[in-house]
Write a protein that holds these residues in place. Structure first.
Motif, mmCIF file in Angstrom:
data_model
loop_
_atom_site.group_PDB
_atom_site.id
_atom_site.type_symbol
_atom_site.label_atom_id
_atom_site.label_comp_id
_atom_site.label_asym_id
_atom_site.label_seq_id
_atom_site.Cartn_x
_atom_site.Cartn_y
_atom_site.Cartn_z
ATOM 1 N N LEU D 43 10.535 9.563 3.388
ATOM 2 C CA LEU D 43 10.217 8.691 2.246
ATOM 3 C C LEU D 43 11.364 8.692 1.246
ATOM 4 O O LEU D 43 11.915 9.747 0.923
ATOM 5 C CB LEU D 43 8.962 9.212 1.541
ATOM 6 C CG LEU D 43 7.687 9.249 2.376
ATOM 7 C CD1 LEU D 43 6.604 10.036 1.641
ATOM 8 C CD2 LEU D 43 7.207 7.835 2.681
ATOM 9 N N GLU D 44 11.693 7.525 0.752
ATOM 10 C CA GLU D 44 12.716 7.421 -0.297
ATOM 11 C C GLU D 44 12.180 6.504 -1.382
ATOM 12 O O GLU D 44 11.599 5.458 -1.082
ATOM 13 C CB GLU D 44 14.002 6.852 0.307
ATOM 14 C CG GLU D 44 15.191 6.947 -0.645
ATOM 15 C CD GLU D 44 16.432 6.259 -0.092
ATOM 16 O OE1 GLU D 44 17.534 6.569 -0.536
ATOM 17 O OE2 GLU D 44 16.269 5.382 0.775
ATOM 18 N N ASP D 45 12.431 6.886 -2.619
ATOM 19 C CA ASP D 45 11.809 6.164 -3.729
ATOM 20 C C ASP D 45 12.613 4.979 -4.231
ATOM 21 O O ASP D 45 12.672 4.721 -5.437
ATOM 22 C CB ASP D 45 11.554 7.136 -4.895
ATOM 23 C CG ASP D 45 10.067 7.503 -4.967
ATOM 24 O OD1 ASP D 45 9.264 6.704 -4.462
ATOM 25 O OD2 ASP D 45 9.751 8.570 -5.497
ATOM 26 N N ARG D 46 13.283 4.284 -3.328
ATOM 27 C CA ARG D 46 13.987 3.074 -3.729
ATOM 28 C C ARG D 46 14.231 2.246 -2.479
ATOM 29 O O ARG D 46 14.086 2.732 -1.364
ATOM 30 C CB ARG D 46 15.309 3.417 -4.397
ATOM 31 C CG ARG D 46 16.181 4.275 -3.547
ATOM 32 C CD ARG D 46 17.532 4.514 -4.176
ATOM 33 N NE ARG D 46 18.328 5.277 -3.221
ATOM 34 C CZ ARG D 46 19.597 5.572 -3.372
ATOM 35 N NH1 ARG D 46 20.226 5.180 -4.462
ATOM 36 N NH2 ARG D 46 20.251 6.250 -2.457
ATOM 37 N N GLY D 57 8.485 -3.012 -0.228
ATOM 38 C CA GLY D 57 9.062 -1.846 0.416
ATOM 39 C C GLY D 57 9.894 -2.244 1.624
ATOM 40 O O GLY D 57 10.018 -3.433 1.957
ATOM 41 N N GLU D 109 8.419 -0.405 -4.265
ATOM 42 C CA GLU D 109 9.842 -0.327 -3.894
ATOM 43 C C GLU D 109 10.185 1.046 -3.316
ATOM 44 O O GLU D 109 10.824 1.872 -3.959
ATOM 45 C CB GLU D 109 10.728 -0.712 -5.088
ATOM 46 C CG GLU D 109 10.559 -2.176 -5.466
ATOM 47 C CD GLU D 109 11.788 -2.818 -6.099
ATOM 48 O OE1 GLU D 109 12.796 -2.112 -6.297
ATOM 49 O OE2 GLU D 109 11.731 -4.026 -6.369
ATOM 50 N N LYS D 110 9.715 1.253 -2.118
ATOM 51 C CA LYS D 110 9.992 2.481 -1.376
ATOM 52 C C LYS D 110 10.598 2.121 -0.023
ATOM 53 O O LYS D 110 10.286 1.094 0.552
ATOM 54 C CB LYS D 110 8.687 3.240 -1.113
ATOM 55 C CG LYS D 110 8.092 3.883 -2.329
ATOM 56 C CD LYS D 110 6.877 4.719 -1.962
ATOM 57 C CE LYS D 110 6.102 5.082 -3.215
ATOM 58 N NZ LYS D 110 6.943 5.603 -4.319
ATOM 59 N N THR D 111 11.444 3.014 0.479
ATOM 60 C CA THR D 111 11.963 2.852 1.832
ATOM 61 C C THR D 111 11.421 3.980 2.699
ATOM 62 O O THR D 111 11.300 5.115 2.232
ATOM 63 C CB THR D 111 13.506 2.915 1.832
ATOM 64 O OG1 THR D 111 13.998 1.832 1.057
ATOM 65 C CG2 THR D 111 14.072 2.821 3.249
ATOM 66 N N LEU D 144 1.414 9.735 1.249
ATOM 67 C CA LEU D 144 1.370 8.986 -0.016
ATOM 68 C C LEU D 144 -0.047 8.560 -0.361
ATOM 69 O O LEU D 144 -0.392 8.390 -1.530
ATOM 70 C CB LEU D 144 2.291 7.762 0.045
ATOM 71 C CG LEU D 144 3.792 8.084 0.018
ATOM 72 C CD1 LEU D 144 4.601 6.794 -0.039
ATOM 73 C CD2 LEU D 144 4.135 8.952 -1.192
ATOM 74 N N THR D 149 -0.622 8.095 -4.397
ATOM 75 C CA THR D 149 0.382 7.072 -4.726
ATOM 76 C C THR D 149 -0.057 5.708 -4.186
ATOM 77 O O THR D 149 0.164 4.676 -4.799
ATOM 78 C CB THR D 149 1.741 7.460 -4.108
ATOM 79 O OG1 THR D 149 2.060 8.776 -4.540
ATOM 80 C CG2 THR D 149 2.838 6.503 -4.530
ATOM 81 N N TRP D 150 -0.631 5.732 -2.994
ATOM 82 C CA TRP D 150 -1.154 4.501 -2.408
ATOM 83 C C TRP D 150 -2.667 4.637 -2.280
ATOM 84 O O TRP D 150 -3.182 5.694 -1.968
ATOM 85 C CB TRP D 150 -0.566 4.274 -1.007
ATOM 86 C CG TRP D 150 0.872 3.831 -1.007
ATOM 87 C CD1 TRP D 150 1.601 3.350 -2.052
ATOM 88 C CD2 TRP D 150 1.755 3.838 0.124
ATOM 89 N NE1 TRP D 150 2.870 3.061 -1.665
ATOM 90 C CE2 TRP D 150 3.010 3.342 -0.325
ATOM 91 C CE3 TRP D 150 1.628 4.210 1.457
ATOM 92 C CZ2 TRP D 150 4.108 3.212 0.523
ATOM 93 C CZ3 TRP D 150 2.715 4.077 2.298
ATOM 94 C CH2 TRP D 150 3.944 3.576 1.843
ATOM 95 N N HIS D 252 -0.455 -0.008 -4.597
ATOM 96 C CA HIS D 252 0.356 1.170 -4.921
ATOM 97 C C HIS D 252 0.444 1.284 -6.441
ATOM 98 O O HIS D 252 0.294 0.305 -7.165
ATOM 99 C CB HIS D 252 1.750 1.079 -4.316
ATOM 100 C CG HIS D 252 2.570 -0.024 -4.904
ATOM 101 N ND1 HIS D 252 2.481 -1.334 -4.492
ATOM 102 C CD2 HIS D 252 3.491 -0.010 -5.891
ATOM 103 C CE1 HIS D 252 3.317 -2.071 -5.186
ATOM 104 N NE2 HIS D 252 3.941 -1.302 -6.046
#
Lengths: 253, 253, 253, 253, 253, 253
Positions: D43-46, D57, D109-111, D144, D149-150, D252
């Motif tokens: 998980l990456e936060d951008r 995302g 906006e997560k990758t 998540l 978060t979700w 989210h």
């Protein structure tokens, strides 16, 4: 009706201008609507290292776009220092597709380099490249037949390609760029003159597709490819094309 | 008499086809004999990092040849993973030459990218690129004048280029490839419409040259460039070209 | 008067220290004012692939600056992973210039590698490199004469280089960095000992220049190069230099 | 009968070991016969630059083989300094396939980075990668959901892949390496749990294939994928999987 | 007491699983605590260019980490297009260390490629790689003994490695990642079965260390390596290991 | 007696010429016998991305050799397009070693770039680089003290390095190239002025070494480093050097 007024099963106008580049053994400019690709075929008297000594020939392809072939400028891959994934995928496809109709074993240890350079892009550049590259390939091969190096063309069929896609409920032939951007399913189809599949690459990234949609797309593609092969035949009218199912390995000197 | 029947002071036929690529803000196909170059100009609303905040504009150029533009196929620089020395030298020359006739301070912080792609080469590709790129540049700039972004063209003169050389005892204008290969001296000259030098690059790798030979070459080049500028004027006949010696910095909005 | 008190036609002090690097077949440190370049010449018993079997020799050059040769640190090209356009242009120039005074056909299949490494820069690094490289080249060649490999030096003349430029109304010889930054015209000139041009590279990016200015610059450069050749002769006083217009191809064993 | 004794429509044994790598948010080892792939999800936060500000995302994938995953050692792509065409094609395929079952607009906006590293290869590495990557993806997404978060999993279906091919007259499911090398037609099929096509990539480089053969291959692939989805369900038995056709964008936080 | 409850002179649990990858001539999975490395050894029937004709063999190593071997994802070196400094340092170390116990002159012109791929990292990956690589190396070499190519193993000793470090006042054996991050001194030690040093790499970037600390660390390392060699012996129990101080050069056929 | 007549515990003559490059904030030429290295230190008002916002400074180093620093010419790493493993290892070592005597937290967010360029090599280039780089570092730091940016030098000790090795039965200090080539054990030692170890890198690729040999080498290295530190002190005699064990973080403005 489509953005450019075509019927759902209608190709864009196709023009093939042979001998477009004076230095190349085979070359053409193929125009499919506003998509324009310069295709050249270059003869080389050796094969890549991994094939040496095998007695067979090889066909390889490279594909590129001029930076301003598209609506916004794309950085050159030479400036970026590496060839991108999309380019690699396309040039591997072109090479593989062409090899499928060539009797490599009848070529002797020769390579034919195919270069497809898109000077203006409006969708379908990879399929136009395949259709045009086939014509350049025939011209280059014919030079070796005329010079007596080969007894006959080491080809067993015509080869052409087009794209089909799904927009909303409709299945469409030969998508231009605007259509391609909104299609939920996109499929590239490469077929031989006799109607067999060489490549089928369908992707439903935005919406998976059903078996029925697959059938519709295949039918449309087949009809379109028939017309493209007809255009190739007309362009090559002066070349004595005879395709052999089998070619004796000794057909090259 | 020369290999193609020209007089020693005669240019090859020059053709400039404007708006050759539909997506580009400015574009042309320039043909100088068998040398054919697609030139495009692309507008970008920012300048490179080293110029940000300076209020000035920038012109940069890239140059490339299709693999089969030449008699034998050249490997793509994208495949080799780097841009070669010759390409870098040429694209630096094109950018520098064009900037010399542009009022960068009147452009605002915009970049114009020039792309020169040689689709067929027969000598003089760098000088044909400069001559053609000037036309593409004017068309792209004119778009900003027409849209009201600029009050006037930020240009102060025409710009064109040709090559001259020495073969045996003779000084020749506009060398084609065959002549270029046998010349002992080779000089590229870039001049403005008013007859001033922008670049002069002479090399006598095979035989150093005398001051008298230099004078002869310069005289030939000047006459040739006058004709090239005339061809540019004709091609751009419908553009209201007014060149200002000085352009107020506020001429862009 | 100039920033460093020189007259417009005055060179900076020139010092050439031969045999600066113990391992190299030829080497020197050349100092032109505060510009300092280590030049070495390396003998190799083969030529690059494209020349094999031709019986001729080759001279090639590489040029680089230490990161802190300049007022602000420049990133190494090895760290950036590629050689920049300016470097390529300069090393191509150095190699080409040196080859112009060498009888390549009398070298046999040998390469001489020239390395010019700028350890401190204050303008004119490429021209100082050429002037210094010639001295290193002579020393390396002389080693082969002394060992009996060659019967005579395969050289036909001295070779030196300098820069000239225009600042305001004045034409100046041998620009230092501060002058170079404000010059509107910049020209590098490479000449032989007999006063013939080998390279002429003038650029008026900031202001095109007139034929009269060209004449003035050439006259200044010629006078400067005469002095540089005199410095080379003094540095090489102990080497029995005889330049032949023609060298028999059998002069190497 | 096949080289390993399977029936023409029989998959190789499939094992999925979840949480194989302790650091990754999701991971598994998938074994399909002797093909073994470590799949991780990070998980990456951008999101990548081209997606910033869009509120959606992104799922991206990378694929690699250990040098000795294959019968002969393959040079590392890191040592060669570039990622090859085959690798690029595969990682683009994996990313595209996974995105087709994800509600990107519900991710924020997560990758999610998917890494598929083949530690042992015996045919079908790309399809095994997709099947395994789906499991790793679910585990990472579930983290998540569990952290709040979700509100729900942004997935709308299962996703698995297999290969089919033609050897001689026979159509075979799930080719191992030996079979793959002799197949004249090779097709990779990616389908959803509900039986829709996500990707279809068939190539008949060695022999074009007929519409009937296409139908046979599709039927085999469908049956195989059903079993693979069953294996995924079993492996994920403890995860409360609920797939939504539509997910509110506000799902989210 | 340490973060994981070990005594200051206690190794983490060590497991060596031989023949982990079916294609490789030698392979194992080595686990040292949560650090897991796949080591393979590949036989190649030639040596690198710089060694050809010398009659000796060569051992070379490559090292890599899967992107998600670590707590945060590391970009692949293949994607970055170059191998980083840390990786190079480690793979040079592994190769050098292994060569120190091999009679290269008794191998004939063969190369053994060692690949160490870290699938999960928790400190000490380079030393675990060396310890595991030795086992894979023995298995690959034994294949050549069994096939009669070599008369005996060209090895003169066991080889294993561990790390030691200083945290606060304490000297610790076999640091895990958490410990490694807080250590002020870090030393990697490679020793032979007979207790001689092959490599010693100590660094006190955060605090220089005294000769007394050096002695303590060396003593700890020695004790740890003895245990690692015992684990290697156990894993290789079925291989008839005989190490020769000198091996006749004719021991290979 | 040694090849150059030295005793086994004798350093080669050491010369340090400060302010060797006029543009650099700190610079020297260090000569250790025939090994000559130009060391420069460059101040930069920011730290690398991974350190931003931490309030600490950074020291980083780059190392290179001129192509003809060695007996045979080495290809430039810029031409090869990548930095080799040996170079990376050395520049990582130099940076790490220098950082060990710097109070990074007292520097503020500044970077000091160290460049070590070997212009002539005769063994021990990495250790000479460290010894010389320390001097350049002091000069650059002193500039910031003199300008009032720093209240005191953020250093806590001197730093110097040398090599030791084993040839036959003898342990030797400061190996030159010829000795280095025949040594079976080679160890680089970096120590502070107070005699603590910063780096210890011993390798016995050709013959593992015993604990006794290690003790001998360490004793020799220590004596040599004491002399090198004395040479540094003499060279820096005019700099008011005060080393603080602890430096207040507010010592920079």
């Amino acid at each position: 009706m489509r953005v450019d007024g075509r019927a759902h099963d209608q190709l864009r106008p196709v023009t093939i201008t042979r001998n477009y580049i004076k230095h190349a053994e085979g070359s053409c400019l193929i125009e499919v609507g506003d998509t324009k690709v310069i295709c050249t075929a270059t003869l080389e008297d050796r094969v890549p290292p991994f094939m040496r000594g095998g007695g067979k020939g090889w066909i390889t392809a490279e594909y590129s776009m001029l930076p301003r072939a598209t609506a916004t400028r794309n950085a050159r891959e030479s400036s970026k220092g590496k060839v991108g994934g999309r380019t690699m995928e396309i040039q591997r496809l072109i090479g593989r597709a062409l090899r499928s109709v060539v009797h490599l074993e009848a070529m002797g240890e020769k390579t034919i380099w195919i270069d497809c350079d898109v000077i203006q892009a409006d969708g379908g550049t990879r399929t136009a490249s395949i259709t045009g590259a086939f014509v350049a390939l025939v011209d280059a091969m014919q030079k070796l037949v005329e010079s007596g190096t080969w007894k006959q063309l080491p080809l067993h069929d015509f080869l052409a390609a087009t794209s089909v896609g799904v927009i909303g409920e409709e299945t469409l032939l030969d998508l231009n760029y605007k259509e391609d951007s909104t299609a939920t399913v996109d499929m590239n189809v490469v077929m031989t003159g006799k109607g067999k599949f060489v490549e089928l690459q369908g992707t439903g990234e935005d919406a998976p597709f059903s078996p029925e949609q697959l059938q519709d797309m295949i039918a449309l593609a087949k009809a379109g490819i028939n017309q493209l092969v007809a255009a190739q035949k007309e362009a090559l009218a002066d070349v004595p094309l005879t395709f052999a199912d089998h070619v004796a390995e000794e057909s090259h000197v």
